[in-house]
Design a protein around this motif. Structure first.
Motif, PDB file in Angstrom:
ATOM      1  N   ALA A 130      40.979  42.038  39.701  1.00 37.24           N
ATOM      2  CA  ALA A 130      41.971  41.825  40.630  1.00 37.24           C
ATOM      3  C   ALA A 130      43.385  41.899  40.430  1.00 37.24           C
ATOM      4  O   ALA A 130      44.208  42.131  41.248  1.00 37.24           O
ATOM      5  CB  ALA A 130      41.691  40.368  41.209  1.00 37.24           C
ATOM      6  N   ILE A 131      43.765  41.616  38.995  1.00 34.62           N
ATOM      7  CA  ILE A 131      45.107  41.382  38.827  1.00 34.62           C
ATOM      8  C   ILE A 131      45.661  42.493  37.960  1.00 34.62           C
ATOM      9  O   ILE A 131      46.647  43.250  38.262  1.00 34.62           O
ATOM     10  CB  ILE A 131      45.339  40.130  37.736  1.00 34.62           C
ATOM     11  N   VAL A 132      44.889  42.910  37.082  1.00 34.36           N
ATOM     12  CA  VAL A 132      45.526  44.307  36.063  1.00 34.36           C
ATOM     13  C   VAL A 132      45.790  45.314  36.910  1.00 34.36           C
ATOM     14  O   VAL A 132      46.504  45.801  36.753  1.00 34.36           O
ATOM     15  CB  VAL A 132      44.329  44.238  34.755  1.00 34.36           C
ATOM     16  N   PRO A 133      44.946  45.898  37.609  1.00 35.48           N
ATOM     17  CA  PRO A 133      45.355  47.082  38.314  1.00 35.48           C
ATOM     18  C   PRO A 133      46.395  46.931  39.297  1.00 35.48           C
ATOM     19  O   PRO A 133      47.259  47.939  39.362  1.00 35.48           O
ATOM     20  CB  PRO A 133      44.039  47.497  38.935  1.00 35.48           C
TER      21      PRO A 133
ATOM     22  N   PRO B 159      39.252  47.622  34.029  1.00 30.84           N
ATOM     23  CA  PRO B 159      38.322  46.350  34.542  1.00 30.84           C
ATOM     24  C   PRO B 159      37.353  46.676  35.436  1.00 30.84           C
ATOM     25  O   PRO B 159      36.332  45.729  35.377  1.00 30.84           O
ATOM     26  CB  PRO B 159      39.563  45.498  35.177  1.00 30.84           C
ATOM     27  N   VAL B 160      37.502  47.848  36.201  1.00 28.42           N
ATOM     28  CA  VAL B 160      36.332  48.062  37.007  1.00 28.42           C
ATOM     29  C   VAL B 160      35.125  48.423  36.047  1.00 28.42           C
ATOM     30  O   VAL B 160      34.022  48.207  36.478  1.00 28.42           O
ATOM     31  CB  VAL B 160      36.878  49.330  37.945  1.00 28.42           C
TER      32      VAL B 160
ATOM     33  N   PRO C  99      36.377  36.016  33.615  1.00 26.14           N
ATOM     34  CA  PRO C  99      37.615  36.833  33.181  1.00 26.14           C
ATOM     35  C   PRO C  99      37.354  38.089  33.807  1.00 26.14           C
ATOM     36  O   PRO C  99      38.324  39.058  33.976  1.00 26.14           O
ATOM     37  CB  PRO C  99      37.476  36.914  31.601  1.00 26.14           C
ATOM     38  N   ARG C 100      36.287  38.875  33.871  1.00 26.97           N
ATOM     39  CA  ARG C 100      36.114  40.219  34.404  1.00 26.97           C
ATOM     40  C   ARG C 100      36.571  40.343  35.951  1.00 26.97           C
ATOM     41  O   ARG C 100      37.473  41.107  36.204  1.00 26.97           O
ATOM     42  CB  ARG C 100      34.568  40.664  34.456  1.00 26.97           C
ATOM     43  N   SER C 101      36.302  39.303  36.938  1.00 24.43           N
ATOM     44  CA  SER C 101      36.614  39.305  38.265  1.00 24.43           C
ATOM     45  C   SER C 101      38.108  39.180  38.507  1.00 24.43           C
ATOM     46  O   SER C 101      38.824  39.936  39.263  1.00 24.43           O
ATOM     47  CB  SER C 101      35.934  38.226  39.057  1.00 24.43           C
ATOM     48  N   LEU C 102      38.887  38.323  37.666  1.00 24.37           N
ATOM     49  CA  LEU C 102      40.063  38.227  37.756  1.00 24.37           C
ATOM     50  C   LEU C 102      40.937  39.419  37.115  1.00 24.37           C
ATOM     51  O   LEU C 102      42.066  39.739  37.647  1.00 24.37           O
ATOM     52  CB  LEU C 102      40.634  36.783  36.914  1.00 24.37           C
ATOM     53  N   SER C 103      40.328  39.919  35.888  1.00 24.64           N
ATOM     54  CA  SER C 103      41.077  41.214  35.434  1.00 24.64           C
ATOM     55  C   SER C 103      40.931  42.297  36.513  1.00 24.64           C
ATOM     56  O   SER C 103      41.934  42.943  36.620  1.00 24.64           O
ATOM     57  CB  SER C 103      40.549  41.444  34.017  1.00 24.64           C
TER      58      SER C 103
END
Length: 304
Positions: free
Chosen positions: A138-141, A285-286, A132-136
Motif C-alpha cells: 500500500a505504501i511503497v509503490p 511488494p506485489v 508487513p507485506r500488505s502495508l508495503s
C-alpha cells in the motif's frame, strides 16, 4: 487484507508502527536509487573518484537503513503474530474443555487435533507475513510513484497504468488457486480425522482381524491427499512464475520507454537510471505478496 485483522488485540498499534516504518523505508529506497544512479552517472561521465565514492557511501547507508527497517518490521510482526497465536490457542483449548464431548462429536477429534497442532502455527505465520507485506504494497509503490512523477510524468503514468493490471492478474490467480487450496485442505482434514480414528480403533481392528484390510483404506485416503497436494503445488509454482514474469515484463516496458527517449535526447541518463531502479522496487511488494499467498492460505483458513 483480512477483515478480522483489526479485531486482534494490539493490531492497530502494530499496524501504525509498521506503517510508519514502511514510510521511512520507502524514503530510504528512493534515496538508494537516487544516489546509485548518481554514482553510476558520475563514473560514466569521468568525474573524480572521490565524488562518485561519496555517492556510493550515501547509497550504502540508505540501503543499510532500508534493510535494518525491514528486519525491525519482521521482528515486530513476529512478536505480534506469536502473541496473538498463543492467545487464540488458549481460547481454543478453553472452548474445547467448555463444550466437552460435544465438540469432538461435532467437529471430529482429528480435526481438533490438527487445528491445535498445525492450525495455530500456520495462523502465526499468516499474521507474520500479512502485516508487513500488505502495508508495503500500500505504501511503497505510492511513495515511489510520487517521486517518479516529479522526475518524469510519462514514466509515472506508465507505472500507474501497469500496476492495477498486475494486481488484477494477481487476484485472478488467487481465485483459481484458492479452489485447489480448499480441495487440499478438505482432503487434509479427511486424512487427519481418518488417521486419528485409525489410531483409536487399531486395537478393535486387530481384535476383529481387519487391521490389514484397513491398510487399503489408509492408502486410498493418503493418495487422495497426495493428488490434491500436487495439484495445489502445481498452481502455486505456475502462479509464482506468472507473477514474476509479468512483473519483469512491466519493468521491461518502462525500460524500453525510457531507453527510446534517452536515445532521442528527451531524457537525461541520471533520472533514467533512477526511474529504472525504482521500477523494480515499485513492483516488488506485489510480487512478494503474491508469492506469500500460498504460504499463508492455510493460516487464513485456520483463523476462520
Amino acid at each position: 487484507m483480512d477483515k478480522y485483522l483489526l479485531q486482534y488485540k494490539g493490531s492497530k498499534q502494530v499496524l501504525a508502527l509498521i506503517g510508519l516504518l514502511t514510510v521511512v523505508q520507502s524514503i530510504a529506497i528512493v534515496f538508494q536509487a537516487i544516489y546509485l544512479a548518481k554514482a553510476i552517472t558520475q563514473l560514466f561521465q569521468g568525474a573524480e573518484g572521490s565524488i562518485a565514492l561519496r555517492s556510493f557511501v550515501i547509497f550504502i547507508v540508505a540501503n543499510s537503513i532500508r534493510h535494518l527497517i525491514q528486519w525491525g518490521k519482521e521482528r515486530i510482526a513476529y512478536r505480534f503474530a506469536d502473541r496473538t497465536a498463543k492467545d487464540y490457542e488458549q481460547q481454543l483449548l478453553r472452548k474445547i474443555f467448555t463444550i466437552g464431548p460435544q465438540a469432538v462429536g461435532k467437529y471430529g477429534s482429528g480435526h481438533l487435533v490438527t487445528l491445535g497442532l498445525e492450525g495455530v502455527p500456520k495462523f502465526r505465520k499468516y499474521l507474520e507475513l500479512l502485516l508487513p507485506r500488505s502495508l508495503s504494497m500500500a505504501i511503497v509503490p505510492f511513495v515511489i510513484l510520487v517521486y517518479v512523477f516529479t522526475l518524469d510524468k510519462m514514466s509515472a503514468i506508465t507505472l500507474l497504468i501497469v500496476l492495477p493490471i498486475l494486481i488484477i492478474f494477481l487476484i485472478l490467480i488467487g481465485m483459481v488457486s484458492q479452489k485447489k487450496i480448499d480441495d487440499q485442505m478438505d482432503t487434509y482434514r479427511l486424512l487427519s480425522r481418518h488417521f486419528v480414528d485409525s489410531l483409536r480403533g487399531i486395537v478393535t481392528l486387530k481384535y476383529l482381524g481387519h487391521s490389514r484390510a484397513h491398510e487399503q483404506s489408509i492408502a486410498t485416503v493418503s493418495n487422495k491427499y497426495r493428488i490434491a497436494t500436487n495439484r495445489s503445488l502445481r498452481y502455486a509454482f505456475l502462479s509464482s512464475f506468472s507473477l514474476d514474469f509479468f512483473a519483469s515484463l512491466s519493468v521491461a516496458v518502462v525500460a524500453v520507454e525510457l531507453g527510446l527517449r534517452l536515445i532521442n535526447g528527451q531524457m537525461l541518463l541520471e533520472p533514467s537510471l533512477a526511474i529504472l531502479i525504482l521500477a523494480s522496487e515499485y513492483f516488488s511488494p506485489v510480487r512478494e505478496l503474491g508469492n506469500d499467498f500460498h504460504a499463508t492460505a492455510d493460516g487464513k483458513d485456520a483463523s476462520m
